[in-house]
Design an enzyme around this catalytic site. Structure first.
Site, PDB file in Angstrom:
ATOM      1  N   GLY A   1       0.874   8.408   2.597  1.00 30.48           N
ATOM      2  CA  GLY A   1       2.269   8.056   2.838  1.00 30.48           C
ATOM      3  C   GLY A   1       2.861   7.421   1.592  1.00 30.48           C
ATOM      4  N   PHE A   2       2.296   6.285   1.192  1.00 26.66           N
ATOM      5  CA  PHE A   2       2.692   5.572  -0.031  1.00 26.66           C
ATOM      6  C   PHE A   2       4.149   5.148  -0.004  1.00 26.66           C
ATOM      7  CE2 PHE A   2      -0.466   8.948  -1.156  1.00 26.66           C
ATOM      8  CZ  PHE A   2      -1.567   8.130  -1.202  1.00 26.66           C
TER       9      PHE A   2
ATOM     10  N   GLY B   1      -4.655   6.279   5.685  1.00 22.59           N
ATOM     11  CA  GLY B   1      -5.789   6.316   4.774  1.00 22.59           C
ATOM     12  C   GLY B   1      -6.337   4.939   4.475  1.00 22.59           C
TER      13      GLY B   1
ATOM     14  N   ARG C   1      -8.540 -13.118   3.669  1.00 15.88           N
ATOM     15  CA  ARG C   1      -9.661 -12.614   4.455  1.00 15.88           C
ATOM     16  C   ARG C   1      -9.808 -11.108   4.298  1.00 15.88           C
ATOM     17  NH1 ARG C   1     -10.730 -14.664   9.731  1.00 15.88           N
ATOM     18  NH2 ARG C   1     -12.712 -13.913  10.554  1.00 15.88           N
TER      19      ARG C   1
ATOM     20  N   GLN D   1      -9.237   0.656  -1.254  1.00 17.59           N
ATOM     21  CA  GLN D   1      -7.809   0.431  -1.496  1.00 17.59           C
ATOM     22  C   GLN D   1      -7.585  -0.054  -2.926  1.00 17.59           C
ATOM     23  OE1 GLN D   1      -4.673   0.435   0.780  1.00 17.59           O
ATOM     24  NE2 GLN D   1      -6.045   2.135   1.067  1.00 17.59           N
TER      25      GLN D   1
ATOM     26  N   GLU E   1      -1.388  -2.456  -2.182  1.00 15.14           N
ATOM     27  CA  GLU E   1      -0.527  -2.165  -3.329  1.00 15.14           C
ATOM     28  C   GLU E   1      -0.894  -2.934  -4.584  1.00 15.14           C
ATOM     29  OE1 GLU E   1       3.718  -1.498  -1.588  1.00 15.14           O
ATOM     30  OE2 GLU E   1       2.573  -2.627  -0.111  1.00 15.14           O
TER      31      GLU E   1
END
Lengths: 752, 165
Positions: A250-251, A479, A641, A651, A718
């Protein structure tokens, strides 16, 4: 109609007491490696027709004519949808009533405002017939000159940037700070337009049943999409069922429902049967958002000890001619480096493009590469090591607001990653490290940061008499691992082994899980899950502690622990009872509880909340040809966390590689005469391939944050781009002695 | 458009079809045979999401007209595992987190099978990276993919040695 997914896990996961924190493999992994995971375009309801978009070949003007008859006469073509016969909408697609609502092109007129805007939709029995039908439309245009590039139109100061951030911020006196400085730098950096290019093109399969609508489409925000469609069609949101169990990436581009997705629904309305519409790759360069280009000027002043006396960060960017999204690039200077005076400001132009949108780290990524480059230049001007310079200007409180950080383990990130990388061996001057093959080696670094954002989410938890549990929330997995991480939080919230928990997500008939965006999904929906678990356990505890026959009788609500499908007396763990026994005695098949995830206004007011990281990069540059290879990346990140270290590491890897891509690869090139994008395909719009990717290491730094939310989660989706892009640019300088000032870095910039 | 006869063996099943000659192998699989595991990312041979094995060789099925492969044996992602028993390549992709969104994964796995069969990369990560570079992964799970290829290759070699012994 609930979505039935059979999730399982192979090989079997580890378990040591709690699910949170375990590096479980993906619960949707089996489905994904066998081809059984069903993405939107994999659906094929009976009687389905295919819709193909015809899109504009000009950037600005109007459609003068379309040969609809030729398309309709083509074998297999059923209908051609144009402004003349497009079914009516209840609201104007150009109207907007909130900052998350964007204007859509839904064939409301013949006007063209960007290349690849839809001008007709051809619906046919086969994909081939629809594709050929679209080609037969032979559009003729009345074209006007396209406004292209950051100098292509008159600039103005936007009313706000990002979502509602003021365009101008300042504290202290920047001019005085620069005046008093012992050393000053000033530099201008340019970043290119970028397109998300998720592997899965936007797709929709839409079927109407009277005024009820059933949709398969990828969405990062199911409830928001449902609301937007409901508004456009004038039907109740509950009459719209959207399934989005898997997004093929998606991003940000699937955050808001895009025009072509709504056109698929309109096409199904027009022909009265289910329709599938999938964007062609080149059609994604327009109506589905992008990251706008920027030109950023930074001025910094430093005293004799290398302390910043002023930061001035100005960004020029672009939006479309018809809607507002302004990349908040300069805001990157608000949070990282201490300075008595900081000013940030934005200006913008309006161009004949689709409206830019959120693209992974919107503003943070663009701002970071400029800021981290400038900090490197400032360190150089002071004759200081870039890490030492950053530590000298380490922000103990958030520089712009003066608020304390809710937690900030950035020093630990610097230490861990620099030691791992071997940074202390770095010579201060550039061009000092030729390797045995004659390549110039360079080492650079950057600081990563991203705000810990939370939205609003709800979840529903159920405990059943058979001892199992159910957790429901309409979370979206693009994802990042929602199917797994949320099930882990659910298991702990319910006091059950993860195998005992049925976790349902990815469907709009479940509680609203908010947006999978802003790196805030795990924190937000995770807290809703956590609280729903606590609510149902509290009900269960009431049943047990209030009944004389229970060994927990009289323990009180606060006096029990939930673990492994049993409630235990907190003061005497020898006294316990299974969930099944408690429910059976009460004669209940199941009980439920609800929870919400929401930011706490008081702690948000009191503290600045950000994740941090440090990234170190090694590049090798061919001295004759200027070719750049990233050979090594080491990042360390502290983001509160960690629910699942395996997924979190992935990620970070992905984000860091997006950082490499930002510095070296990605650029949408616009033809200045036509305004069209010249490289709207995956061969010429470069994204990293496997061979571009070096050894990447992401180190996880422990961080407890008692303020950000009860689970202590910040967000990891991100941050990896920030810091990394600048680290690569700074490594290129260190290798070559040439300071990159436009991105992606071109070979000719190094050979100049 | 006049259809043409086409015989294909897909995942061990023989199909006798009448196919429009415009139809690509990818669209035949996805839109007519409901084998939707194979994905369409670009339809131009630029992303590799549509990779399948045709007579043992990896190809971009979006660039292949179905009728041009009359008589071929096609292996798609649906034919790789034996029911619940995953192929070592599939298991290795899960173990090494060689994917995130999963959309490119069927293509990555088919490409891995092709790469291993080609036996050109050996256990050199650099050559594996090169050999897997026709398959884009926008989530950038490249590190996990390379680890998965290495591990699966080793598992398969061990199994071969056992069979030989």
């Amino acid at each position: 109609m609930t979505l039935e997914l059979s999730l399982n896990q192979q090989p079997a996961h580890l378990r040591q007491g709690s699910s949170i924190g375990q590096p479980l493999t993906r619960r949707d992994g089996f489905l994904k490696v066998t081809g059984a995971a069903r993405y939107a375009a994999d659906n094929h309801p009976p009687g389905m027709l295919y819709a193909v978009l015809a899109v504009s070949g000009i950037a600005r003007g109007r459609v003068a004519s379309l040969d609809v008859e030729a398309a309709k006469a083509h074998g297999g073509v059923v209908e051609v949808m144009t402004p003349q016969n497009r079914p009516p909408l209840a609201t104007d697609p150009d109207a907007k009533n909130n900052p998350f609502m964007f204007r859509l092109d839904l064939l409301q007129n013949d006007r063209i405002r960007y290349p690849n805007q839809t001008i007709a939709v051809v619906i046919a029995e086969t994909l081939e017939a629809a594709t050929e039908g679209a080609a037969l439309l032979s559009p003729r245009y009345e074209a006007q000159p396209a406004r292209v590039g950051l100098d292509g139109a008159e600039s103005f100061v936007p009313g706000g940037v990002g979502i509602g951030s003021p365009a101008v911020h300042h504290k202290g006196d920047v001019e005085a700070g620069l005046e008093s400085a012992a050393t000053r730098i000033e530099a201008t950096y340019e970043t290119s337009a970028q397109y998300h290019n998720a592997m899965e093109p936007h797709a929709i399969v839409a079927a109407w049943d009277g005024d009820s609508l059933s949709i398969d489409t990828p969405s990062q925000g199911l409830a928001m999409a449902q609301g937007r469609i409901a508004g456009l069609f004038g039907i109740a949101p509950q009459n719209i069922h959207i399934r989005s169990p898997f997004l093929g990436g998606g991003f940000g581009s699937k955050g808001m429902i895009s025009g072509p997705q709504v056109l698929g629904i309109l096409a199904a309305r027009l022909v009265g049967c289910p329709v599938k519409l999938v964007l062609r790759r080149e059609q994604m360069y327009g109506p589905a958002g992008h990251r706008a280009p920027t030109r950023q000027t930074l001025r910094m002043g430093m005293d004799r000890e290398g302390r910043l006396t002023a930061i001035d960060h100005h960004a020029k960017t672009a939006s479309s001619t018809f809607d507002d999204f302004f990349e908040p690039a300069a805001d990157a200077s608000h949070t990282l480096y201490a300075s008595p005076a900081i000013a940030t400001s934005h200006e913008a132009v309006r161009l004949d493009t689709g409206t830019p949108l959120f693209m992974r780290a919107p503003g943070e990524a663009t701002g970071s590469i400029a800021l981290e480059s400038a900090i490197d230049e400032a360190a150089g001007a002071c004759g200081m090591d870039p890490l030492e310079f950053r530590l000298r200007n380490y922000a103990e409180v958030e520089p712009m607001t003066g608020k304390p950080f809710s937690s900030k383990a950035l020093r630990e990130c610097y230490t861990l990653a620099s030691e791992r990388f071997g940074w202390q061996r770095r010579p201060l001057q550039p061009r000092q490290m030729p390797d045995k093959d004659g390549f110039l080696t360079g080492w650079g670094m950057g600081t990563a940061t991203f705000p810990a954002i939370m939205f609003q989410a709800e979840a529903r938890a159920v405990l059943r008499a058979d001892g199992s549990g159910l957790m429901e929330t309409g979370a979206q997995d693009m994802g990042q691992g929602a199917w797994t991480a949320f099930a882990q939080i659910a298991a702990d919230g319910l006091g059950l082994d993860i195998d005992q928990v049925d976790f349902r997500a990815g469907s709009s008939d479940l509680p609203n899980a908010g947006i999978a965006g802003g790196s805030g999904h795990t924190a937000t929906a995770g807290m809703a899950i956590h609280n729903a678990g606590a609510a149902v356990i509290a009900r269960l505890a009431d049943l047990a502690t209030g009944h004389e026959a229970s060994p927990l009788f009289g323990a009180g609500n606060e006096g029990v622990l939930a673990r492994g499908g049993r409630l235990y007396r907190r003061d005497d763990e020898n006294r316990s009872e299974s969930y099944g026994e408690i429910l059976a005695r009460a004669g209940l098949a199941e009980i439920d509880g609800r929870g919400t995830g929401t930011p706490d206004p008081a702690s948000r007011e009191a503290y600045a909340m950000h994740a941090h990281g440090a990234v170190f990069a090694e590049v090798k540059v061919d001295p004759d040809f200027g070719q750049i290879r990233v050979t090594r990346l080491v990042g360390a990140f502290a983001a509160g966390r960690v629910i699942n270290p395996r997924l979190v590491r992935s990620q970070y890897y992905g984000g860091m590689i997006w950082g490499v891509s930002f510095a070296l690869h990605e650029e949408a090139v616009t033809d200045r005469r036509s305004g069209r994008i010249q490289n709207a395909n995956l061969a010429e719009y470069h994204v990293p391939v496997n061979a571009d990717v070096p050894s990447v290491e992401a180190l996880l730094v422990h961080e407890d944050d008692p303020y950000v939310n009860a689970l202590g989660i910040k967000g990891v989706g991100e941050i990896g781009i920030t810091g990394t892009a600048g680290a690569v640019a700074n490594a290129v300088w260190h290798a070559t002695g040439v300071r990159p000032r436009r991105f992606p870095i071109r070979i000719e910039d190094l050979l100049g | 458009m006049t259809s043409l006869p086409l015989a294909l063996t897909i995942n061990g099943h023989r199909y006798e079809l009448e196919v429009d000659p415009r139809v690509t192998l990818l669209d035949l699989l996805r839109e007519r045979l409901e084998l939707t595991g194979t994905k369409k990312g670009c339809d131009r041979g630029q992303c590799g999401a549509c990779t399948v094995l045709v007579d043992g060789k990896r190809i971009n099925s979006c660039l292949a007209l179905a009728v041009s492969h009359d008589g071929a044996k096609v292996l798609t992602i649906e034919g790789v595992s034996h029911g619940e028993d995953l192929h070592p390549v599939q298991a290795a992709f899960i173990a090494h987190d060689g994917f995130q969104c999963g959309f490119c994964t069927p293509g990555q796995i088919m490409s891995t099978l092709g790469l291993i069969a080609e036996a050109q990369a050996g256990d050199d990560p650099e050559r594996i990276r090169e050999g897997m570079s026709g398959n884009l992964c926008r989530c950038a799970a490249y590190g996990g993919i390379v680890e998965a290829v290495l591990e699966a290759q080793e598992q398969l070699a061990k199994a071969d040695r056992r069979t030989a012994a």
